[in-house]
Design a protein around this motif. Structure first.
Motif, PDB file in Angstrom:
ATOM      1  N   SER A  67       0.839  -1.200   0.000  1.00 46.26           N
ATOM      2  CA  SER A  67       0.000   0.000   0.000  1.00 46.26           C
ATOM      3  C   SER A  67       0.875   1.251   0.000  1.00 46.26           C
ATOM      4  N   ASP A  85       1.681   1.666  -3.574  1.00 43.11           N
ATOM      5  CA  ASP A  85       0.498   2.135  -4.297  1.00 43.11           C
ATOM      6  C   ASP A  85       0.329   3.645  -4.140  1.00 43.11           C
ATOM      7  N   ILE A  86       0.501   4.098  -2.900  1.00 42.79           N
ATOM      8  CA  ILE A  86       0.374   5.539  -2.649  1.00 42.79           C
ATOM      9  C   ILE A  86       1.389   6.313  -3.491  1.00 42.79           C
ATOM     10  N   LEU A  95       0.332   6.374  -7.060  1.00 46.04           N
ATOM     11  CA  LEU A  95      -0.863   7.194  -7.294  1.00 46.04           C
ATOM     12  C   LEU A  95      -0.612   8.684  -7.100  1.00 46.04           C
ATOM     13  N   THR A  96       0.462   9.038  -6.382  1.00 46.64           N
ATOM     14  CA  THR A  96       0.675  10.466  -6.114  1.00 46.64           C
ATOM     15  C   THR A  96       1.977  11.001  -6.711  1.00 46.64           C
ATOM     16  N   GLY A  97       2.800  10.105  -7.294  1.00 57.00           N
ATOM     17  CA  GLY A  97       4.097  10.528  -7.815  1.00 57.00           C
ATOM     18  C   GLY A  97       3.979  11.461  -9.002  1.00 57.00           C
ATOM     19  N   LEU A 102      -5.038   2.796   1.544  1.00 59.24           N
ATOM     20  CA  LEU A 102      -4.658   3.990   0.776  1.00 59.24           C
ATOM     21  C   LEU A 102      -5.492   5.180   1.240  1.00 59.24           C
ATOM     22  N   HIS A 133      -4.269   6.905   4.235  1.00 61.33           N
ATOM     23  CA  HIS A 133      -3.107   7.792   4.068  1.00 61.33           C
ATOM     24  C   HIS A 133      -3.519   9.144   3.479  1.00 61.33           C
ATOM     25  N   LEU A 173      -1.702  13.639   2.587  1.00 63.75           N
ATOM     26  CA  LEU A 173      -1.143  14.079   1.295  1.00 63.75           C
ATOM     27  C   LEU A 173      -1.247  15.590   1.117  1.00 63.75           C
ATOM     28  N   GLU A 213      -0.879  16.244  -4.402  1.00 65.59           N
ATOM     29  CA  GLU A 213      -0.906  14.785  -4.369  1.00 65.59           C
ATOM     30  C   GLU A 213      -2.332  14.265  -4.280  1.00 65.59           C
ATOM     31  N   ARG A 217      -3.791  14.340  -7.737  1.00 74.05           N
ATOM     32  CA  ARG A 217      -3.299  13.220  -8.550  1.00 74.05           C
ATOM     33  C   ARG A 217      -3.975  11.919  -8.130  1.00 74.05           C
ATOM     34  N   PHE A 218      -4.043  11.719  -6.831  1.00 78.46           N
ATOM     35  CA  PHE A 218      -4.639  10.502  -6.277  1.00 78.46           C
ATOM     36  C   PHE A 218      -6.063  10.332  -6.809  1.00 78.46           C
TER      37      PHE A 218
END
Lengths: 116, 207, 122
Positions: free
Chosen positions: A97, A100-101, A104-106, C58, C61, C65, C69, C72-73
């Motif tokens: 996870s 995954d984060i 998904l945010t990179g 996820l 979290h 962010l 971010e 994007r998520f």
């Protein structure tokens, strides 16, 4: 097709390749010697562990005799296995996870990591 | 009971089988290490990784099979080496997929500035030869053969080298590669064709 | 005595293993989880349980962010959820491999991707 096959002289290729092993850089040869010495050291340790193991076999005689003891040991081992798998699963889940984060945010689009 | 325990402390009596002594193992490794390195180098195309592969294979041999009789070592080592090469190769492939991606995305005009393939070239065979003419020619042919070998798919090269360089028969090669004799034959014949074609195109005539 | 100790240990280790929960309905999610997983609202109840279990951590979290971010998520979540588990694992492997190459090359790749995106949007 057969004709092409015969064009290849395997003996000569083998000779050339063997010749190439004599042309290796000094640094490579030294590294190989080092690798060999390192591997041999491991063999030494292993053999001594083996003979210690044989002593361990005798020591096992002290271990469980009664049915109760066996049950206890089985439960204990079962518990340890379940505990370890649980822990492993959890840490694996946690790790993925985390990845995954990041995906998904990179700052790279997700498509870069997908096989098209 | 106590007596038996004491006897078992003595390593020589404990061993029932004639094991490879450290001297035998050392001699065996010193005989094959350079060839093993070349095997790894053809697959990895990088001298550092190739050295890592050889060291890994050697350690696996001494750790796991250091207690085998000396005559069993050669086929065992060959199998370990080929497995290790395959493992490393797979890992490198994933890593290199990025390099390929990089070159695919690279705009055409800027190609000269940065060629990702530069990173894959090993600088082994580039030393300037100071040897007589014949030697020079031999080195050039060798370089071409090595290049052609480097272009073969992993399994084909593996089969080719084991069969024709290590002089193993089909059954031994199959054992080392962990496949059937049939696929050894297929790999070998494909490798032969590909090599013959490449060498012919480069004007190398091996007779 | 030994049996009792072992039993105690068994109970402890069972406690560590993740409990097998029934699939969560959208209604049962916390407001934070709902806001994080908003793009999946319509399909959430029909997602396989394993998938839900993957996505919930996820969502937890999410509050940590940065705004960028978070954006994007949210944009990527639907694509991510639509992948098969194998595809997601492949993507993770690729991401890991990406992080193993030298920083310099990573920057180059990012630069190229950025340029390409610029071209496409123009």
């Amino acid at each position: 097709m057969k004709k092409i096959n015969q064009d290849i002289n395997h003996k000569q290729i083998a000779e050339l390749l063997s010749y190439s092993t004599e042309q290796l850089d000094e640094t490579i040869i030294a590294s190989l010697q080092q690798a060999r010495a390192c591997a041999l050291q491991r063999q030494h340790k292993h053999v001594s562990i083996l003979s210690l193991n044989t002593i361990g076999h005798r020591a096992l005689n002290i271990f469980p005799h009664s049915i109760q003891q066996w049950v206890a040991i089985t439960i204990l081992i079962g518990a340890i296995i379940i505990g370890i798998t649980g822990y492993w699963q959890q840490s694996h889940q946690h790790q993925s996870s985390h990845l995954d984060i990041e995906i998904l945010t990179g700052d790279l689009p997700i498509e870069v990591f997908l096989d098209k | 009971m106590t007596e038996r325990l004491i006897i078992c402390y003595h390593p020589v009596i404990c061993k029932e089988q004639k094991l490879a002594t450290q001297a035998e193992l050392s001699q065996f490794l010193s005989l094959i290490e350079r060839r093993a390195y070349k095997h790894a180098l053809f697959a990895m195309q990088d001298s550092h990784t190739a050295l890592d592969v050889v060291q890994d294979a050697m350690i696996k041999l001494t750790e796991k099979y250091g207690d085998k009789p000396a005559e069993e070592l050669p086929p065992l080592f060959q199998r370990i080496l080929q497995n290790t090469i395959r493992d490393y190769f797979r890992r490198q492939k994933v890593r290199n997929s990025w390099t390929t991606l990089l070159s695919a995305l690279q705009p055409k005009g800027a190609e000269e500035e940065f060629d990702p393939l530069d990173m894959l070239v090993d600088d082994d065979n580039q030393s300037t030869p100071t040897s007589p003419h014949e030697d020079l020619q031999q080195k050039q042919i060798l370089a071409l053969i090595e290049q052609a070998l480097g272009k073969l798919p992993l399994r084909q090269r593996e089969a080719f080298l084991l069969r024709y360089w290590e002089g193993m028969d089909t059954a031994e090669t199959a054992l080392a590669m962990g496949c059937t004799e049939g696929s050894v034959k297929t790999h070998c014949s494909r490798a032969n064709h590909a090599l013959a074609a490449t060498l012919k195109a480069r004007g190398v005539n091996l007779t | 005595m030994k049996i009792q100790t072992a039993f105690l240990f068994l109970c402890c280790s069972l406690h560590i293993t993740p409990t097998i929960a029934a699939p969560d309905t959208w209604q049962s999610l916390t407001p934070t989880e709902q806001s994080a997983l908003a793009p999946l609202r319509a399909q959430w109840d029909n997602l396989p349980e394993a998938q839900q279990k993957n996505l919930l951590p996820l969502a937890r979290h999410y509050p940590d962010l940065s705004p960028e971010e978070k954006q994007r998520f949210q944009n990527r979540l639907a694509t991510w959820a639509a992948l098969t588990p194998e595809q997601r694992q492949a993507a993770r492997n690729k991401y890991k491999a990406f992080n193993e190459i030298p920083l310099e090359n990573r920057e180059q790749i990012k630069e190229i991707v950025r340029k390409n995106q610029g071209k496409e949007s123009r």
